[in-house]
Design a protein around this motif. Structure first.
Motif, mmCIF file in Angstrom:
data_model
loop_
_atom_site.group_PDB
_atom_site.id
_atom_site.type_symbol
_atom_site.label_atom_id
_atom_site.label_comp_id
_atom_site.label_asym_id
_atom_site.label_seq_id
_atom_site.Cartn_x
_atom_site.Cartn_y
_atom_site.Cartn_z
ATOM 1 N N ASP A 338 -43.771 23.828 30.883
ATOM 2 C CA ASP A 338 -44.647 24.886 31.390
ATOM 3 C C ASP A 338 -43.971 26.253 31.364
ATOM 4 O O ASP A 338 -44.630 27.269 31.138
ATOM 5 N N GLN A 339 -42.674 26.285 31.619
ATOM 6 C CA GLN A 339 -41.902 27.526 31.597
ATOM 7 C C GLN A 339 -40.615 27.254 30.813
ATOM 8 O O GLN A 339 -39.973 26.223 31.036
ATOM 9 N N VAL A 340 -40.239 28.148 29.927
ATOM 10 C CA VAL A 340 -39.056 27.943 29.080
ATOM 11 C C VAL A 340 -38.153 29.164 29.142
ATOM 12 O O VAL A 340 -38.592 30.295 28.919
ATOM 13 N N SER A 341 -36.879 28.927 29.432
ATOM 14 C CA SER A 341 -35.841 29.954 29.350
ATOM 15 C C SER A 341 -34.877 29.556 28.250
ATOM 16 O O SER A 341 -34.414 28.407 28.225
ATOM 17 N N ALA A 342 -34.599 30.474 27.340
ATOM 18 C CA ALA A 342 -33.732 30.175 26.194
ATOM 19 C C ALA A 342 -32.415 30.937 26.315
ATOM 20 O O ALA A 342 -32.408 32.145 26.578
ATOM 21 N N TYR A 343 -31.324 30.235 26.119
ATOM 22 C CA TYR A 343 -29.979 30.803 26.222
ATOM 23 C C TYR A 343 -29.197 30.451 24.950
ATOM 24 O O TYR A 343 -29.323 29.356 24.413
ATOM 25 N N GLY A 344 -28.354 31.379 24.512
ATOM 26 C CA GLY A 344 -27.473 31.068 23.394
ATOM 27 C C GLY A 344 -28.158 31.073 22.045
ATOM 28 O O GLY A 344 -27.649 30.477 21.092
ATOM 29 N N PHE A 345 -29.308 31.774 21.940
ATOM 30 C CA PHE A 345 -29.996 31.906 20.665
ATOM 31 C C PHE A 345 -29.744 33.304 20.088
ATOM 32 O O PHE A 345 -29.421 34.241 20.817
ATOM 33 N N MET A 346 -29.910 33.423 18.792
ATOM 34 C CA MET A 346 -29.577 34.666 18.105
ATOM 35 C C MET A 346 -30.467 35.821 18.567
ATOM 36 O O MET A 346 -31.681 35.678 18.695
ATOM 37 N N THR A 347 -29.836 36.939 18.830
ATOM 38 C CA THR A 347 -30.519 38.168 19.202
ATOM 39 C C THR A 347 -30.138 39.268 18.196
ATOM 40 O O THR A 347 -29.174 39.104 17.441
ATOM 41 N N PRO A 348 -30.872 40.380 18.172
ATOM 42 C CA PRO A 348 -30.597 41.407 17.148
ATOM 43 C C PRO A 348 -29.173 41.941 17.145
ATOM 44 O O PRO A 348 -28.706 42.455 16.121
ATOM 45 N N ASP A 349 -28.454 41.839 18.261
ATOM 46 C CA ASP A 349 -27.069 42.311 18.307
ATOM 47 C C ASP A 349 -26.073 41.174 18.081
ATOM 48 O O ASP A 349 -24.938 41.219 18.544
ATOM 49 N N TYR A 350 -26.501 40.144 17.317
ATOM 50 C CA TYR A 350 -25.681 38.945 17.126
ATOM 51 C C TYR A 350 -24.292 39.237 16.562
ATOM 52 O O TYR A 350 -23.340 38.492 16.806
ATOM 53 N N SER A 351 -24.151 40.312 15.807
ATOM 54 C CA SER A 351 -22.851 40.596 15.186
ATOM 55 C C SER A 351 -21.774 40.930 16.222
ATOM 56 O O SER A 351 -20.581 40.896 15.919
ATOM 57 N N LYS A 352 -22.188 41.237 17.443
ATOM 58 C CA LYS A 352 -21.221 41.522 18.508
ATOM 59 C C LYS A 352 -20.524 40.259 18.995
ATOM 60 O O LYS A 352 -19.475 40.325 19.623
ATOM 61 N N TYR A 353 -21.133 39.113 18.719
ATOM 62 C CA TYR A 353 -20.650 37.868 19.310
ATOM 63 C C TYR A 353 -20.186 36.903 18.228
ATOM 64 O O TYR A 353 -20.679 36.922 17.099
ATOM 65 N N SER A 354 -19.270 36.051 18.596
ATOM 66 C CA SER A 354 -18.806 35.021 17.679
ATOM 67 C C SER A 354 -19.928 34.016 17.416
ATOM 68 O O SER A 354 -20.923 33.953 18.149
ATOM 69 N N ASP A 355 -19.774 33.227 16.384
ATOM 70 C CA ASP A 355 -20.789 32.244 15.999
ATOM 71 C C ASP A 355 -21.129 31.314 17.164
ATOM 72 O O ASP A 355 -22.298 31.045 17.443
ATOM 73 N N HIS A 356 -20.084 30.816 17.863
ATOM 74 C CA HIS A 356 -20.281 29.893 18.976
ATOM 75 C C HIS A 356 -19.551 30.387 20.224
ATOM 76 O O HIS A 356 -18.542 31.079 20.120
ATOM 77 N N TYR A 357 -20.029 29.981 21.380
ATOM 78 C CA TYR A 357 -19.396 30.405 22.629
ATOM 79 C C TYR A 357 -18.024 29.769 22.825
ATOM 80 O O TYR A 357 -17.201 30.270 23.588
ATOM 81 N N TYR A 358 -17.759 28.681 22.126
ATOM 82 C CA TYR A 358 -16.482 27.986 22.283
ATOM 83 C C TYR A 358 -15.480 28.331 21.194
ATOM 84 O O TYR A 358 -14.386 27.761 21.140
ATOM 85 N N ASP A 359 -15.793 29.259 20.308
ATOM 86 C CA ASP A 359 -14.839 29.667 19.271
ATOM 87 C C ASP A 359 -13.592 30.283 19.923
ATOM 88 O O ASP A 359 -13.703 31.100 20.841
ATOM 89 N N LYS A 360 -12.416 29.890 19.443
ATOM 90 C CA LYS A 360 -11.170 30.418 20.003
ATOM 91 C C LYS A 360 -10.913 31.856 19.568
ATOM 92 O O LYS A 360 -10.232 32.618 20.256
ATOM 93 N N SER A 361 -11.445 32.218 18.418
ATOM 94 C CA SER A 361 -11.361 33.599 17.950
ATOM 95 C C SER A 361 -12.689 33.947 17.288
ATOM 96 O O SER A 361 -13.508 33.061 16.995
ATOM 97 N N TYR A 362 -12.909 35.236 17.061
ATOM 98 C CA TYR A 362 -14.202 35.682 16.536
ATOM 99 C C TYR A 362 -14.480 35.072 15.162
ATOM 100 O O TYR A 362 -13.635 35.100 14.262
ATOM 101 N N ARG A 363 -15.670 34.497 15.025
ATOM 102 C CA ARG A 363 -16.135 33.964 13.745
ATOM 103 C C ARG A 363 -17.492 34.561 13.440
ATOM 104 O O ARG A 363 -18.413 34.484 14.261
ATOM 105 N N GLN A 364 -17.636 35.146 12.281
ATOM 106 C CA GLN A 364 -18.901 35.751 11.891
ATOM 107 C C GLN A 364 -19.966 34.673 11.731
ATOM 108 O O GLN A 364 -19.693 33.563 11.251
ATOM 109 N N VAL A 365 -21.190 34.990 12.128
ATOM 110 C CA VAL A 365 -22.302 34.059 11.959
ATOM 111 C C VAL A 365 -22.537 33.826 10.470
ATOM 112 O O VAL A 365 -22.582 34.770 9.679
ATOM 113 N N GLY A 366 -22.673 32.557 10.081
ATOM 114 C CA GLY A 366 -22.928 32.219 8.683
ATOM 115 C C GLY A 366 -24.398 31.919 8.462
ATOM 116 O O GLY A 366 -25.091 31.441 9.355
ATOM 117 N N PHE A 367 -24.884 32.187 7.259
ATOM 118 C CA PHE A 367 -26.283 31.945 6.921
ATOM 119 C C PHE A 367 -26.353 30.998 5.726
ATOM 120 O O PHE A 367 -25.587 31.118 4.778
#
Length: 395
Positions: A338-367
């Motif tokens: 009935d109600q959905v909250s989404a966390y950890g999905f790609m947003t327009p500023d995705y380049s600011k963040y590493s691919d995954h929250y558990y990455d030890k160092s910054y990893r660019q998102v791959g397509f």
């Protein structure tokens, strides 16, 4: 109390099955092809007693030039709603821009009632996650006949015992995006009635940001094995295991059906890449058919056709394109909660963040060519703007 096939046989389910002429589907290609092999013009979107299966009816008449692999025809079934939520997503989506795309009675999950020769003939023309192409009828029967209760055809199967007088079900859908690192959203996530996760969901050590509960874990056998190989060194040893965890297969190949059957019967996988493996290694000693679910191929094809109709479908890679596992999970929640909250999905500023929250160092998102992540990101923004989901964004 679990509803059986005999209970469901009493439900009124009326519709008429109509199909397109059988055509030969394109042959499946390899699972992942780097997106840089695609030109932008090819598809990078920048921004026992059993009742018969519920008879399918055409969702719409396809245009004269619509390719046969699209298959915008789907099964329809009337499963009673579980809640009396006055302002749930299903009541609001019809008035939104997504209203024309939305099918209220699309089956999200497949189960014993769906496996008939008639349905096999209809669905075997579609390969991969979009149909039963490449899966023989006997394998389908062996697997789907063990999925024979309400626990298998209802996503929120334990709502009656969980609701605590609530009228609306609240679901947190948690992706693995780097935006969650440092978010401190863990307590908020765990406060939902249900918590959905997918693929390499590393929890230990990240509870403050991502929470600790998992009620629904979505995966394919391929993504599960890849996650164990790729993220084993940072704490991912397999799916979350708890009393409340359900395992939702997104079937891409017959290996998913084989692993499902082995898990439900506590036997070893009989053939394929997982031959001889013990599924309790992945899902725990207490796994049973009641904890297993499997997305219906009509649902995945419907998501591809109506919510995530990528330009990749016009390219040479159309046979491997499908919604990402996270997208299937989020849109399944949209159709069942009935109600959905989404966390950890790609947003327009995705380049600011590493691919995954558990990455030890910054990893660019791959397509990759088998998913259109930019299109998915645009859809999440539109769903959030329409008030159909609440999307976690830093800004």
């Amino acid at each position: 109390m679990t509803t059986t096939l005999l209970d469901l046989a009493e439900a009124k389910q009326t519709a008429a099955l109509k199909t397109q002429p059988v055509t030969s589907p394109p042959k499946p290609a390899q699972d992942q092809i780097k997106i840089n092999q695609l030109s932008r013009s090819q598809g990078v979107d920048k921004t026992k007693r059993t009742t018969r299966a519920p008879l399918a009816k055409p969702a719409r008449v396809p245009g004269p030039t619509e390719p046969p692999y699209i298959g915008d025809f789907y099964m329809s079934e009337n499963i009673p709603t579980q809640t009396n939520c006055p302002d749930g997503i299903r009541s609001r989506i019809k008035e939104s821009e997504f209203g024309p795309r939305f099918l209220e009675h699309i089956p999200v999950l497949q189960w014993a009632q769906h496996v008939t020769q008639e349905q096999h003939q209809r669905l075997k023309r579609y390969p991969g996650a979009h149909g039963w192409g490449g899966v023989d009828y006997d394998t389908l029967v062996d697997t789907l006949t063990v999925l024979n209760s309400s626990a298998n055809w209802r996503m929120l199967d334990d709502w009656e015992s969980r609701r605590n007088k609530l009228e609306c079900s609240h679901c947190a859908v948690v992706g693995n995006g780097g935006i969650l690192k440092g978010s401190k959203k863990g307590k908020e996530i765990d406060g939902h009635d249900y918590v959905f996760r997918t693929n390499g969901a590393v929890i230990k050590g990240f509870e403050e940001d991502v929470g600790s509960r998992t009620t629904h874990y979505t995966f394919s056998t391929n993504t599960l094995m890849n996650s164990m190989r790729s993220y084993g060194g940072i704490g991912y040893s397999g799916p979350p295991v708890s009393t409340e965890t359900r395992y939702v297969f997104l079937p891409d190949h017959d290996r998913d059906y084989l692993l499902m059957k082995a898990a439900s019967t506590h036997t070893f996988v009989v053939r394929g890449p997982e031959r001889g493996k013990d599924p309790t290694r992945y899902f725990g000693k207490d796994v049973s058919a009641a904890k297993l679910k499997m997305y219906h191929p009509d649902f995945i094809r419907y998501l591809r056709n109506r919510f995530l109709r990528s330009k990749i479908l016009n390219s040479q890679f159309r046979s491997i394109y499908r919604p990402s596992t996270g997208a299937a999970m989020l849109l399944a929640a949209l159709h069942t909660c009935d109600q959905v909250s989404a966390y950890g999905f790609m947003t327009p500023d995705y380049s600011k963040y590493s691919d995954h929250y558990y990455d030890k160092s910054y990893r660019q998102v791959g397509f990759y060519a088998n998913h259109d992540m930019r299109m998915e990101m645009t859809v999440w923004q539109k769903l959030h703007k329409a008030g159909l989901i609440t999307l976690y964004m830093r800004n």
